[in-house]
Design an enzyme around this catalytic site. Structure first.
Site, PDB file in Angstrom:
ATOM      1  N   GLY A  12      35.587   8.837  27.974  1.00  0.00           N
ATOM      2  CA  GLY A  12      36.999   8.591  28.298  1.00  0.00           C
ATOM      3  C   GLY A  12      37.096   7.539  29.396  1.00  0.00           C
ATOM      4  N   GLY A  15      34.301   7.936  32.324  1.00  0.00           N
ATOM      5  CA  GLY A  15      32.932   7.620  31.908  1.00  0.00           C
ATOM      6  C   GLY A  15      32.787   6.154  31.534  1.00  0.00           C
ATOM      7  N   PHE A 118      58.313   7.465  38.457  1.00  0.00           N
ATOM      8  CA  PHE A 118      57.638   8.678  38.003  1.00  0.00           C
ATOM      9  C   PHE A 118      57.900   9.785  39.007  1.00  0.00           C
ATOM     10  CE2 PHE A 118      54.353   9.651  34.723  1.00  0.00           C
ATOM     11  CZ  PHE A 118      54.712   8.692  33.807  1.00  0.00           C
ATOM     12  N   ASP A 212      33.734  21.732  28.598  1.00  0.00           N
ATOM     13  CA  ASP A 212      32.276  21.923  28.470  1.00  0.00           C
ATOM     14  C   ASP A 212      31.528  21.564  29.751  1.00  0.00           C
ATOM     15  OD1 ASP A 212      32.938  22.409  25.848  1.00  0.00           O
ATOM     16  OD2 ASP A 212      32.117  20.528  25.084  1.00  0.00           O
ATOM     17  N   GLN A 231      47.855  22.443  35.756  1.00  0.00           N
ATOM     18  CA  GLN A 231      49.174  21.819  35.650  1.00  0.00           C
ATOM     19  C   GLN A 231      49.802  22.083  34.282  1.00  0.00           C
ATOM     20  OE1 GLN A 231      49.988  17.281  35.703  1.00  0.00           O
ATOM     21  NE2 GLN A 231      50.877  18.113  37.572  1.00  0.00           N
ATOM     22  N   HIS A 233      52.725  20.801  32.135  1.00  0.00           N
ATOM     23  CA  HIS A 233      53.654  19.665  32.068  1.00  0.00           C
ATOM     24  C   HIS A 233      55.001  20.179  31.584  1.00  0.00           C
ATOM     25  CE1 HIS A 233      55.414  15.852  30.938  1.00  0.00           C
ATOM     26  NE2 HIS A 233      54.393  15.214  31.449  1.00  0.00           N
ATOM     27  N   LEU A 243      52.682  16.413  23.950  1.00  0.00           N
ATOM     28  CA  LEU A 243      53.353  15.884  25.137  1.00  0.00           C
ATOM     29  C   LEU A 243      54.493  14.916  24.822  1.00  0.00           C
ATOM     30  CD1 LEU A 243      52.949  15.929  28.258  1.00  0.00           C
ATOM     31  CD2 LEU A 243      52.003  13.659  27.971  1.00  0.00           C
ATOM     32  N   GLU A 246      56.230  11.937  30.767  1.00  0.00           N
ATOM     33  CA  GLU A 246      57.138  11.890  31.909  1.00  0.00           C
ATOM     34  C   GLU A 246      57.852  10.529  31.989  1.00  0.00           C
ATOM     35  OE1 GLU A 246      55.610  13.748  35.406  1.00  0.00           O
ATOM     36  OE2 GLU A 246      56.600  12.286  36.684  1.00  0.00           O
ATOM     37  N   ARG A 279      55.965  17.937  38.848  1.00  0.00           N
ATOM     38  CA  ARG A 279      55.840  18.739  37.619  1.00  0.00           C
ATOM     39  C   ARG A 279      55.855  20.238  37.870  1.00  0.00           C
ATOM     40  NH1 ARG A 279      51.378  14.896  34.593  1.00  0.00           N
ATOM     41  NH2 ARG A 279      52.895  13.245  34.187  1.00  0.00           N
ATOM     42  N   HIS A 345      48.485  21.217  30.631  1.00  0.00           N
ATOM     43  CA  HIS A 345      48.319  19.768  30.554  1.00  0.00           C
ATOM     44  C   HIS A 345      47.115  19.228  31.303  1.00  0.00           C
ATOM     45  CE1 HIS A 345      49.574  15.654  30.092  1.00  0.00           C
ATOM     46  NE2 HIS A 345      49.689  15.465  31.402  1.00  0.00           N
ATOM     47  N   GLU A 375      38.832  13.790  35.168  1.00  0.00           N
ATOM     48  CA  GLU A 375      39.508  15.088  35.196  1.00  0.00           C
ATOM     49  C   GLU A 375      38.540  16.248  35.441  1.00  0.00           C
ATOM     50  OE1 GLU A 375      42.482  15.554  32.186  1.00  0.00           O
ATOM     51  OE2 GLU A 375      42.692  17.705  32.565  1.00  0.00           O
ATOM     52  N   ARG A 386      49.200  17.671  40.719  1.00  0.00           N
ATOM     53  CA  ARG A 386      49.018  16.229  40.544  1.00  0.00           C
ATOM     54  C   ARG A 386      50.343  15.535  40.259  1.00  0.00           C
ATOM     55  NH1 ARG A 386      48.435  12.718  35.969  1.00  0.00           N
ATOM     56  NH2 ARG A 386      48.341  14.378  34.428  1.00  0.00           N
ATOM     57  N   SER A 391      46.446  10.380  37.509  1.00  0.00           N
ATOM     58  CA  SER A 391      45.171  10.788  36.916  1.00  0.00           C
ATOM     59  C   SER A 391      44.434   9.606  36.304  1.00  0.00           C
ATOM     60  CB  SER A 391      45.402  11.859  35.863  1.00  0.00           C
ATOM     61  OG  SER A 391      44.234  12.022  35.118  1.00  0.00           O
ATOM     62  N   LEU A 392      45.173   8.774  35.567  1.00  0.00           N
ATOM     63  CA  LEU A 392      44.515   7.579  35.032  1.00  0.00           C
ATOM     64  C   LEU A 392      43.967   6.771  36.201  1.00  0.00           C
ATOM     65  CD1 LEU A 392      46.857   6.331  32.155  1.00  0.00           C
ATOM     66  CD2 LEU A 392      44.906   7.866  32.057  1.00  0.00           C
TER      67      LEU A 392
HETATM   68  C1  LIG Z   1      48.848  13.681  26.103  1.00  0.00           C
HETATM   69  C2  LIG Z   1      48.415  13.279  27.477  1.00  0.00           C
HETATM   70  C3  LIG Z   1      49.055  12.248  28.131  1.00  0.00           C
HETATM   71  C4  LIG Z   1      48.666  11.870  29.416  1.00  0.00           C
HETATM   72  N1  LIG Z   1      49.306  10.845  30.034  1.00  0.00           N
HETATM   73  C5  LIG Z   1      48.908  10.454  31.269  1.00  0.00           C
HETATM   74  C6  LIG Z   1      49.523   9.338  31.908  1.00  0.00           C
HETATM   75  O1  LIG Z   1      50.398   8.680  31.371  1.00  0.00           O
HETATM   76  N2  LIG Z   1      49.090   9.019  33.158  1.00  0.00           N
HETATM   77  C7  LIG Z   1      48.097   9.690  33.792  1.00  0.00           C
HETATM   78  O2  LIG Z   1      47.750   9.345  34.922  1.00  0.00           O
HETATM   79  N3  LIG Z   1      47.480  10.730  33.182  1.00  0.00           N
HETATM   80  C8  LIG Z   1      47.850  11.115  31.940  1.00  0.00           C
HETATM   81  N4  LIG Z   1      47.224  12.173  31.338  1.00  0.00           N
HETATM   82  C9  LIG Z   1      46.016  12.736  31.955  1.00  0.00           C
HETATM   83  C10 LIG Z   1      44.840  11.793  31.708  1.00  0.00           C
HETATM   84  O3  LIG Z   1      44.986  11.167  30.464  1.00  0.00           O
HETATM   85  C11 LIG Z   1      43.504  12.504  31.714  1.00  0.00           C
HETATM   86  O4  LIG Z   1      43.378  13.293  32.864  1.00  0.00           O
HETATM   87  C12 LIG Z   1      42.348  11.498  31.695  1.00  0.00           C
HETATM   88  O5  LIG Z   1      42.522  10.572  30.653  1.00  0.00           O
HETATM   89  C13 LIG Z   1      41.012  12.192  31.562  1.00  0.00           C
HETATM   90  O6  LIG Z   1      40.027  11.230  31.377  1.00  0.00           O
HETATM   91  P1  LIG Z   1      38.493  11.595  31.498  1.00  0.00           P
HETATM   92  O7  LIG Z   1      37.741  10.312  31.357  1.00  0.00           O
HETATM   93  O8  LIG Z   1      38.258  12.408  32.698  1.00  0.00           O
HETATM   94  O9  LIG Z   1      38.203  12.555  30.245  1.00  0.00           O
HETATM   95  P2  LIG Z   1      38.569  12.451  28.686  1.00  0.00           P
HETATM   96  O10 LIG Z   1      39.295  11.224  28.328  1.00  0.00           O
HETATM   97  O11 LIG Z   1      39.168  13.750  28.312  1.00  0.00           O
HETATM   98  O12 LIG Z   1      37.141  12.331  28.020  1.00  0.00           O
HETATM   99  C14 LIG Z   1      36.201  13.388  28.020  1.00  0.00           C
HETATM  100  C15 LIG Z   1      34.917  12.890  27.394  1.00  0.00           C
HETATM  101  O13 LIG Z   1      33.891  13.859  27.559  1.00  0.00           O
HETATM  102  C16 LIG Z   1      33.172  13.997  26.358  1.00  0.00           C
HETATM  103  N5  LIG Z   1      32.606  15.364  26.322  1.00  0.00           N
HETATM  104  C17 LIG Z   1      33.195  16.513  26.720  1.00  0.00           C
HETATM  105  N6  LIG Z   1      32.365  17.562  26.506  1.00  0.00           N
HETATM  106  C18 LIG Z   1      31.229  17.046  25.968  1.00  0.00           C
HETATM  107  C19 LIG Z   1      30.002  17.620  25.509  1.00  0.00           C
HETATM  108  N7  LIG Z   1      29.771  18.934  25.552  1.00  0.00           N
HETATM  109  N8  LIG Z   1      29.051  16.789  25.011  1.00  0.00           N
HETATM  110  C20 LIG Z   1      29.282  15.443  24.931  1.00  0.00           C
HETATM  111  N9  LIG Z   1      30.421  14.867  25.334  1.00  0.00           N
HETATM  112  C21 LIG Z   1      31.376  15.650  25.856  1.00  0.00           C
HETATM  113  C22 LIG Z   1      34.215  13.758  25.271  1.00  0.00           C
HETATM  114  O14 LIG Z   1      33.603  13.370  24.073  1.00  0.00           O
HETATM  115  C23 LIG Z   1      35.035  12.624  25.901  1.00  0.00           C
HETATM  116  O15 LIG Z   1      34.434  11.382  25.629  1.00  0.00           O
HETATM  117  C24 LIG Z   1      47.602  12.557  30.059  1.00  0.00           C
HETATM  118  C25 LIG Z   1      46.947  13.585  29.398  1.00  0.00           C
HETATM  119  C26 LIG Z   1      47.361  13.962  28.136  1.00  0.00           C
HETATM  120  C27 LIG Z   1      46.657  15.118  27.483  1.00  0.00           C
END
Ligand SMILES: Cc1cc2nc3c(=O)[nH]c(=O)nc-3n(C[C@H](O)[C@H](O)[C@H](O)COP(=O)(O)OP(=O)(O)OC[C@H]3O[C@@H](n4cnc5c(N)ncnc54)[C@H](O)[C@@H]3O)c2cc1C
Length: 580
Positions: A12, A15, A118, A212, A231, A233, A243, A246, A279, A345, A375, A386, A391-392
């Site tokens: 994500g 990473g 926001f 995980d 959180q 939402h 979702l 916001e 929120r 959320h 996250e 938050r 978060s992004l």
């Molecule tokens: C619908 C939605 C809308 C959102 N909108 C916003 C926004 O507008 N602004 C904002 O700031 N935040 C927003 N958020 C929150 C934000 O998007 C997330 O907190 C953030 O994108 C998380 O990113 P990340 O890289 O931490 O994890 P993620 O993007 O969730 O990626 C997790 C990664 O871990 C890998 N993984 C997990 N477990 C394993 C395993 N056991 N083995 C191998 N790989 C694994 C997955 O394959 C994936 O690649 C939103 C969230 C949602 C759900």
């Protein structure tokens, strides 16, 4: 055995941004990125509303300190202020970096990056790409990974963190397509495994958000921090929970009850900021309206109304919200209000890390070879609640920082010694044990029980009795998981039942730590609201909770909050009553 200098789990935003930073700054290092879904399908791709930074393209008075204060106040003073300083100071620069990497943000007429309002942010500082911001950013980051040639293990499932002798040495993973198990060794491992929304029965999160990384950390005996802060939402589309960003309220949408009132005005805590209150507050107000019988037709939802914005603005600024309403409910928000209610959320808690993204143990000491960001990490910039679009930002600021710190960290570190054969044999035995159970409960049934228990006993409103009863139910679910699970596909090739069973293991352990953490915090702060302890209690609880597993049981302890900024100690924000 597979070997890399650095292994990142998660493709994500956090990473991928870390991997890009490693490729840019340490091209000689060998980096592997493991993801159970294709990186572009990580939940980050679904992020909608935007990413905060005090770029001042709209509100010239904005600056990082105001952004920092908003974030700390929004966190109900539980955030570590040194981490918030890094988040908000670095924000403008990381947005420009993203642009240079190719991200296409929405723009004003004069070409500058557009910004919008926001919840909880004093100024309009959220940068966006319509309401598809995560899509715009993740696609560019992943394209860059291909450009740099980062080795990607896509659709590999990580099932164990190798932690021995006080050091993280690698992981155990298997390729979902072939079932082949591999031991992966590295000088450092970074978790960027995202959230756990699937612990609850109604969530905005994707199917892969099963916590995980958190579970594997806890199973290794390491602590998780502030897990009680979940959180919800305010605007999940009813009844699916998907979702509605916001950004829709940022653009001026109204929340309306059955009497046709903009009810946010009726609560002293939200009467100034109205729909743009944070929120936690907005979600509680919606639930209070529903509980008082003022949901639409007395039902379980309220209305989100954008009709007054007009079709043109809806189409240009929040097209995805309109598409989702039409696709899932056949409702066009240009003509009709959308039915909404809160949906699980975001995880404020996670793997405790220091400001250099290195994980820390129960005594706040750094753990050799282990980093986390995004996250799944708790650095902690969000504290108890938050703010939207932070978060992004966290993923990008701390993802980049993690990559830079990891590069330095591994430069003079040898590969650790580990007994690959032992870990392989244990993994094989563990998978066999899951596959060969002859119980009568599918992981789907058990998961539903778990999700219902978490939602009923540990939702927006909590109390000691319900939490304790919920924990007792979780013990039964845990017992049934160990003795009654039935996996009908016994093969190793593309066995989605097997991954579902392993994900269920994550949900159970994470759910238990969330509940135990919620039970011990006898106060209300941010997203954690106790009907039996309705006030915030700084003297007793202005600290982070640590939850961990020891001998199969969950335990808790705590650690202090960092209340001083790095730059100006005298500028620290002292906790005060939170009003909007
Ligand atoms: C619908 C939605 C809308 C959102 N909108 C916003 C926004 O507008 N602004 C904002 O700031 N935040 C927003 N958020 C929150 C934000 O998007 C997330 O907190 C953030 O994108 C998380 O990113 P990340 O890289 O931490 O994890 P993620 O993007 O969730 O990626 C997790 C990664 O871990 C890998 N993984 C997990 N477990 C394993 C395993 N056991 N083995 C191998 N790989 C694994 C997955 O394959 C994936 O690649 C939103 C969230 C949602 C759900």
């Amino acid at each position: 055995m597979i070997e890399h200098d650095v292994i990142i789990v998660g493709g994500g935003l956090a990473g991928s941004r870390a991997a890009v930073a490693l490729a840019q700054n340490f091209p000689h290092l060998d980096v592997g990125l493991v993801s159970k879904v294709h990186p572009i399908r990580s939940h980050s791709v679904a992020a909608q509303g935007g990413i905060a930074a005090s770029l001042r393209n709209l509100d010239e008075q904005d600056d990082w300190l105001t952004h920092a204060f908003d974030t700390i106040k929004g966190s109900d003073y539980l955030a570590d202020q040194n981490a918030v300083e890094i988040l908000t100071r670095d924000a403008p620069e990381v947005i420009i970096d993203l642009e240079h990497l190719g991200v296409l943000f929405s723009r004003f007429e004069d070409g500058r990056i557009a910004q919008r309002a926001f919840g909880g942010h004093t100024n309009r500082r959220t940068c966006y790409a319509a309401d598809k911001t995560g899509h715009a950013i993740l696609h560019e980051l992943v394209s860059n990974l291909f450009r740099f040639g980062t080795k990607i293990y896509d659709e590999w499932y990580v099932m164990r963190l190798i932690y021995e002798e006080g050091e993280v040495k690698g992981l155990v993973a298997f390729c979902i397509e072939t079932g082949e198990i591999e031991i992966m060794r590295a000088k450092a491992v970074m978790f960027a495994t995202g959230g756990y929304g699937r612990v609850f029965n109604t969530t905005s999160n994707d199917f892969a958000s099963t916590g995980d990384g958190l579970c594997l950390t806890a199973l290794a005996g390491l602590p998780l921090q502030d897990m009680e802060f979940v959180q919800f939402h305010p605007t999940g589309l009813y009844p699916v929970g998907v979702l509605i960003s916001e950004a829709v309220r940022g653009e001026g949408a109204y929340l309306i009850n059955d009497h046709g009132d903009r009810f946010m005005a009726n609560y002293p805590i939200s009467k100034n900021k109205m729909e743009l209150s944070p929120r936690d507050i907005t979600s509680r107000n919606i639930m209070a309206e529903i509980a008082a019988g003022r949901g639409i037709n007395g039902g379980q939802y309220v209305h989100l109304d954008v009709r007054h914005l007009g079709k043109e603005r809806i189409e240009s600024r929040i097209p995805f919200a309109r598409e989702e309403g039409m696709r899932l409910l056949g409702i066009d928000c240009v003509d009709q209000p959308l039915p909404v209610r809160p949906t699980a959320h975001y995880s404020m808690g996670g793997i405790p890390v220091n400001i250099d993204c290195q994980a820390i143990d129960r005594h706040s000491q750094p753990i050799s070879g282990f980093f986390a960001a995004g996250e799944c990490a708790c650095v902690s910039v969000h504290g108890a609640n938050r703010l939207g679009s932070n978060s992004l930002l966290e993923c990008i600021v701390f993802g980049k920082r993690a990559g830079e710190k990891l590069g330095d960290y591994v430069s003079d570190r040898p590969q650790p010694n580990l007994d690959a054969r032992r870990y392989y044999a244990e993994a094989e035995a563990e998978l066999k044990q899951v596959l060969n159970q002859s119980g009568e409960q599918s992981s789907y049934e058990l998961r539903t029980r778990l999700q219902d228990t978490m939602t009923d006993h540990c939702g927006i409103y909590r109390d000691g009795d319900r939490l304790a009863a919920g924990l007792a139910k979780l013990q039964e679910i845990k017992h049934d998981y160990a003795t009654k699970l039935n996996v009908s596909d016994r093969g190793m090739v593309f066995n989605m039942e097997l991954t579902a069973a392993l994900e269920l293991r994550s949900l159970i352990h994470v759910g238990e730590i969330i509940m135990a953490s919620a039970l011990q915090r006898q106060e209300s702060r941010g997203a954690h609201y106790r009907t039996d302890f309705t006030d915030r209690h700084d003297e007793k609880y202005l600290h982070h909770t640590l939850g961990y597993l020891a001998d199969g049981q969950v335990g808790t302890s705590d650690r202090p909050v960092d209340l001083s900024l790095i730059a100006k100690d005298e500028q620290r924000f002292t906790p005060q009553e939170r009003k909007y």
